[in-house]
Write a protein that holds these residues in place. Structure first.
Motif, mmCIF file in Angstrom:
data_model
loop_
_atom_site.group_PDB
_atom_site.id
_atom_site.type_symbol
_atom_site.label_atom_id
_atom_site.label_comp_id
_atom_site.label_asym_id
_atom_site.label_seq_id
_atom_site.Cartn_x
_atom_site.Cartn_y
_atom_site.Cartn_z
ATOM 1 N N GLN A 189 45.671 -46.700 -4.999
ATOM 2 C CA GLN A 189 47.039 -46.891 -4.138
ATOM 3 C C GLN A 189 46.847 -48.794 -3.981
ATOM 4 N N ILE A 190 48.710 -49.228 -4.118
ATOM 5 C CA ILE A 190 48.848 -50.849 -3.602
ATOM 6 C C ILE A 190 48.021 -51.105 -2.761
ATOM 7 N N PHE A 227 43.738 -50.397 -5.207
ATOM 8 C CA PHE A 227 42.391 -49.954 -4.858
ATOM 9 C C PHE A 227 42.025 -48.781 -4.778
ATOM 10 N N ASN A 228 41.251 -47.664 -4.879
ATOM 11 C CA ASN A 228 40.731 -46.252 -5.064
ATOM 12 C C ASN A 228 40.014 -46.514 -4.085
ATOM 13 N N TYR A 229 40.248 -46.011 -2.526
ATOM 14 C CA TYR A 229 39.714 -46.082 -1.485
ATOM 15 C C TYR A 229 38.492 -45.408 -1.778
ATOM 16 N N THR A 230 38.475 -44.640 -2.669
ATOM 17 C CA THR A 230 37.318 -43.499 -2.387
ATOM 18 C C THR A 230 35.722 -43.929 -3.351
ATOM 19 N N THR A 231 36.001 -44.599 -4.544
ATOM 20 C CA THR A 231 35.186 -44.935 -5.333
ATOM 21 C C THR A 231 35.144 -47.066 -5.164
ATOM 22 N N GLU A 232 36.249 -46.681 -4.215
ATOM 23 C CA GLU A 232 36.093 -48.754 -4.052
ATOM 24 C C GLU A 232 36.383 -49.462 -5.900
ATOM 25 N N GLU A 233 36.803 -48.753 -6.177
ATOM 26 C CA GLU A 233 37.045 -49.879 -7.565
ATOM 27 C C GLU A 233 38.784 -50.300 -7.652
ATOM 28 N N THR A 234 38.812 -51.525 -7.916
ATOM 29 C CA THR A 234 39.755 -52.272 -8.218
ATOM 30 C C THR A 234 40.606 -52.476 -9.828
ATOM 31 N N SER A 235 42.502 -52.161 -10.380
ATOM 32 C CA SER A 235 42.927 -51.374 -11.211
ATOM 33 C C SER A 235 44.179 -52.734 -10.867
ATOM 34 N N PHE A 257 52.017 -46.886 -9.200
ATOM 35 C CA PHE A 257 51.051 -47.531 -8.294
ATOM 36 C C PHE A 257 50.970 -47.279 -6.711
ATOM 37 N N LEU A 258 51.487 -45.948 -6.578
ATOM 38 C CA LEU A 258 51.514 -45.660 -4.811
ATOM 39 C C LEU A 258 51.271 -43.399 -4.906
ATOM 40 N N HIS A 259 50.026 -42.908 -4.571
ATOM 41 C CA HIS A 259 50.012 -42.071 -4.626
ATOM 42 C C HIS A 259 49.900 -41.157 -3.127
ATOM 43 N N TRP A 260 50.781 -41.103 -2.527
ATOM 44 C CA TRP A 260 50.727 -40.358 -0.620
ATOM 45 C C TRP A 260 51.955 -39.610 -0.627
ATOM 46 N N LYS A 261 51.251 -38.445 0.670
ATOM 47 C CA LYS A 261 52.481 -37.538 1.399
ATOM 48 C C LYS A 261 53.123 -37.892 2.189
ATOM 49 N N LEU A 262 54.326 -37.910 3.130
ATOM 50 C CA LEU A 262 54.552 -38.352 4.128
ATOM 51 C C LEU A 262 54.931 -37.625 4.976
ATOM 52 N N THR A 321 63.906 -48.871 10.109
ATOM 53 C CA THR A 321 62.938 -49.105 8.570
ATOM 54 C C THR A 321 61.816 -49.498 9.374
ATOM 55 N N HIS A 322 60.747 -49.148 8.971
ATOM 56 C CA HIS A 322 59.496 -48.976 9.279
ATOM 57 C C HIS A 322 58.273 -49.507 7.895
ATOM 58 N N MET A 323 57.315 -50.528 8.369
ATOM 59 C CA MET A 323 56.973 -50.786 7.167
ATOM 60 C C MET A 323 55.247 -50.053 7.344
ATOM 61 N N VAL A 324 54.537 -49.977 5.808
ATOM 62 C CA VAL A 324 53.878 -49.361 5.599
ATOM 63 C C VAL A 324 53.085 -50.508 5.013
ATOM 64 N N ARG A 325 51.463 -50.818 4.879
ATOM 65 C CA ARG A 325 50.886 -51.907 4.102
ATOM 66 C C ARG A 325 48.945 -51.161 3.512
ATOM 67 N N PHE A 326 49.004 -50.902 3.064
ATOM 68 C CA PHE A 326 47.836 -50.891 2.081
ATOM 69 C C PHE A 326 47.112 -52.066 2.316
ATOM 70 N N GLU A 327 46.181 -51.943 3.360
ATOM 71 C CA GLU A 327 45.154 -53.333 3.503
ATOM 72 C C GLU A 327 44.116 -53.249 2.889
ATOM 73 N N ASN A 328 43.607 -53.959 1.996
ATOM 74 C CA ASN A 328 42.084 -55.116 2.153
ATOM 75 C C ASN A 328 41.564 -54.179 3.232
#
Length: 823
Positions: A140-141, A170-178, A201-206, A219-226
């Protein structure tokens, strides 16, 4: 307590004037007011921008739970160990990075739900009508704010502003960056609620959590944190251990979003319960896995025996074949079961012995009771060894304490050695039992050999089938018991009081602290500045400073003049400033009388540097003499920088210089002023050799001629601290006034005058303090000369009436005047 003597000692040792310091404080009250206004304004701005801080807590207990299905009839025996050192281990685990990483992943707390507040971007977790469900198999971004705008209850618009042509993933499962390439600028795209979003850069379901109709258009804001940053926010939560009840722990968190903290505290405890139950069931799981693998082999053997029995029975009358061998078959089957049980025990001991010798991980050992071993020492030690090994393996991810691991290794090594001794002893015992059973089987088999051949073959097959079936049923029973035991197990960690938002919990911000700090700094900063100015400022402040630096008497004190001309006495003869010059006139007359000077009197005024008011004092002293109808003349002898003529609006083309070089007579250079009885001789054109002119015989002649015409001759000379002209005029003078100006004259300059006075270069000298202003003491912008006119010259110095005033008396008098003024 400190008294005035202590202050006076400090002043003497450090050249610090407390009176001047406190006078500056009172005189610069505006500094303090402005400083306080600025400090309170900053404090207010900080307070209104601070978000509210809440505190949420949960209470848990560590209590060893016994399985209700453990009874005397249960053939499987498990020993779960005690609670020793478990609470401390639990506290360490809760604060460990690996534990919090798993909780953050489990709760998806690396996703931030944000909103724009009045001053800050705020955490809106639990307050938005939707939830993001990321596809954890894809990166995810990271760190980019994503805007979500509901166009309708079922359609939303996703937008983002990209400032570079690539973004961090960042892949939050494997903890790999790209990285992923994007277009610079604004990205916008519409999606349906519940639709799987698949972008580079994004894979989700709302998905909706409530009716979004109210939020349509917002408008709402979402962020994938470090990920590491998200984990670090939670790993330092506070843990309190109840002293009276050592197994009770209270977990506390502080933050701006109560819903997020409630979910995290409950989530971290639930994860602990799950992991602890998994560890607790590890032994039972190992046993079930061992039984399952054994049952697979036994099923195959049982099927082969069944096939063999069917093949043998085909075309034969089994009842006739079995006749006469039933009792023998039953007897030998019992012996076979005994031998099989002993063999399984022996195999378990051999395998356990080999495992203990060749391996270091003992977390996967099956329960000894699965092989029918009921020795309590072996069962207890195997259980302890398995638990210690599993605990050590788990702590290796959370604890970096070598000493703790050494303790684990020492305990496991001791148990391993004890187990090896137990195994050796048990093997000797069951080997003897195996020999006994084999002897019984040999006797029974000898009886079988006497039977017909077909009957012997049938007995052999039945014997094998009965053994496999009995062992198979026995393992099935044990597996069922192990399943029941595992299913009935309870975690030793229990909720006492789950985290819950009860509406309170507000901890801050503590705005009063900022206001108190603002008050403190608002006073301290200007106080330090005044103190620094007082330390750095080495100028004369009052008569006390003069008394400390020299024994030359003080002739008088002159207040601060107004912004107009130097003719202060003539223009305002009844002012306080005029009275101060009259006091100086009285003092001079006292000096002349004491010195028994008759006839014309000559007075010279000088100073340290330019700008100390020497010319101003010369004019006004001459004026007070003239107003008393004394013939007075002012002689401008500052040949280098003449300016006295300006105040009388006369021309400076002819003056002292013209007389000294013989161009003009004395009458030619004398100018009448508009003040009765006061004449002026200006300096004239600037000569190339002023010092030589002053030292010439013509100067003596001029003074002699002036004495014949005037009662008082006032000599306005250049600063003695810059040139030596004034020293050359000393022989012609009956008295010398050294002008000192408040906040201008340096204290070091008085040392120069002292030296010249001691060497006799300046005789009959007195000091005049000019420009004196003491708002804190007197309440107006000038000071009186009273009290300084008549002093005791018998000891060579002037005793001022209030020079003996102590600091305590001064402060008391000052504060009294301030409070009286307020009333």
């Amino acid at each position: 307590m400190l008294d005035s003597k202590d202050f006076n000692f400090f002043e003497a040792q450090n050249n610090f004037d407390f009176k001047s310091f406190f006078t500056k404080i009172l005189g610069h009250w505006a500094w303090f007011l402005v400083s306080l206004i600025i400090a309170f304004t900053i404090a207010y701005q900080i307070n209104v921008r601070k978000q509210k801080i809440y505190g949420i807590s949960t209470t848990i207990a560590y209590k060893e739970e016994n399985n209700p299905f453990f009874t005397s009839n249960t053939s499987l025996i498990f020993n779960w160990g005690g609670t020793s050192d478990q609470v401390q281990t639990l506290m360490t685990t809760i604060k460990s990075r690996s534990h919090n990483e798993e909780v953050v992943k489990d709760l998806k707390f690396y996703i931030e739900y944000l909103r724009q507040g009045k001053y800050n971007i705020e955490d809106a977790y639990g307050e938005v009508p939707f939830v993001i469900k990321p596809n954890v198999n894809f990166p995810q971004i990271e760190g980019q704010i994503l805007n979500i705008k509901f166009l309708s209850p079922t359609i939303y618009e996703l937008s983002a502003n990209f400032e570079a042509n690539s973004v961090q993933l960042f892949n939050y499962t494997t903890e790999e960056t790209s990285k992923s390439n994007v277009y610079v600028g604004e990205f916008k795209k519409k999606f349906k609620v519940g639709e799987q979003v698949s972008l580079p850069f994004l894979h989700w379901k709302l998905e909706l959590t409530s009716n979004p109709g109210y939020y349509v258009g917002s408008t709402h804001m979402v962020r994938f944190e470090n990920f590491n940053g998200a984990v670090s926010k939670y790993k330092n939560l506070e843990i309190d251990n109840d002293i009276k009840a050592g197994a009770i722990l209270e977990l506390q968190m502080q933050g701006t979003n109560k819903a997020r903290m409630v979910d995290y505290l409950n989530g971290t405890v639930n994860y602990l319960i799950k992991k602890q139950l998994q560890a607790k069931n590890q032994f039972a799981t190992n046993t079930i896995n061992f039984i399952d693998s054994t049952l697979v082999a036994m099923e195959k053997q049982l099927k082969n025996t069944e096939d063999e029995l069917k093949n043998f029975s085909r075309g034969k009358n089994i009842y006739e074949v079995e006749m006469g061998g039933e009792k023998l078959t039953e007897k030998i089957s019992d012996f076979d079961l005994q031998r099989d049980e002993i063999s399984r025990k022996l195999d378990y001991y051999n395998n356990l012995q080999s495992y203990l010798v060749n391996n270091g991980d003992f977390s996967k050992l099956p329960a000894p009771s699965v092989a029918g071993i009921e020795d309590p020492n072996i069962i207890s030690n195997v259980t302890k060894l398995t638990n210690l090994s599993a605990e050590r393996s788990e702590l290796s991810y959370t604890l970096k304490n070598d000493k703790k691991f050494k303790d684990f290794d020492a305990q496991m090594e001791a148990l391993r050695k004890v187990l090896l001794e137990n195994i050796s002893s048990a093997k000797r015992s069951i080997t003897r039992d195996l020999g006994t059973v084999n002897s019984k089987i040999a006797v029974a088999e000898s009886s079988i050999r006497k039977l017909p051949e077909q009957q012997q073959e049938l007995l052999k097959i039945n014997r094998k089938y009965d053994l496999n079936k009995s062992v198979y049923n026995n393992f099935l029973e044990k597996r069922s018991e192990a399943d029941i035991v595992r299913a009935a197990n309870l975690s030793d960690i229990q909720f006492v009081d789950p985290a819950k938002d009860t509406g309170g919990g507000l901890l801050g911000p503590k705005t009063n602290v900022n206001y108190v700090l603002a008050l403190f700094l608002g006073i301290l900063i200007p106080l330090v500045l005044v103190f620094a100015v007082t330390i750095i400022d080495s100028t004369i402040k009052n008569t006390d400073d003069i008394d400390k630096m020299t024994k030359i008497p003080i002739l008088g004190v002159v207040g601060k003049k107004g912004p107009k001309s130097n003719l202060a006495v003539f223009e305002k003869p009844k002012s306080a400033l005029s009275e101060s010059f009259r006091a100086i006139r009285s003092s001079l007359q006292f000096i002349y009388k004491k010195k028994e000077i008759e006839g014309a009197k000559t007075l010279m005024l000088t100073s340290s540097i330019s700008g100390e008011g020497k010319t101003f004092c010369s004019i006004n002293i001459a004026t007070v003499f003239a107003l008393s109808e004394k013939r007075t003349v002012i002689v401008g002898l500052d040949l280098r920088k003449p300016k006295i003529f300006q105040d009388f609006n006369v021309d400076n083309t002819v003056g002292v210089v013209n007389y000294l070089i013989g161009q003009k007579t004395l009458d030619d250079v004398i100018v009448k002023t508009n003040i009765p009885y006061l004449d002026l001789i200006s300096s004239g054109p600037i000569p190339p050799n002023p010092a030589e002119l002053i030292m010439s015989e013509a100067m003596r002649n001029m003074i002699d001629e002036l004495k014949e015409k005037y009662d008082y001759i006032i000599l306005d000379t250049p600063p003695v601290g810059l040139v030596a002209d004034a020293l050359e005029l000393t022989p012609y003078c009956d008295a010398t006034i050294y002008v000192v100006r408040q906040n201008v004259t340096k204290r070091e300059m008085l040392a120069l005058v002292n030296n010249k006075h001691k060497r006799g270069e300046l005789s009959n000298i007195s000091i005049l303090l000019n420009g004196f202003e003491n708002k804190a003491k007197y309440g107006y912008g000038y000071g009186y000369g009273y009290g300084y006119g008549y002093g005791n010259y018998s000891n060579g110095y002037h005793e001022v009436d209030d020079s003996g005033m102590t600091l305590g008396t001064y402060l008391k008098d000052t504060l009294k005047k301030i409070f009286n003024g307020r009333k």
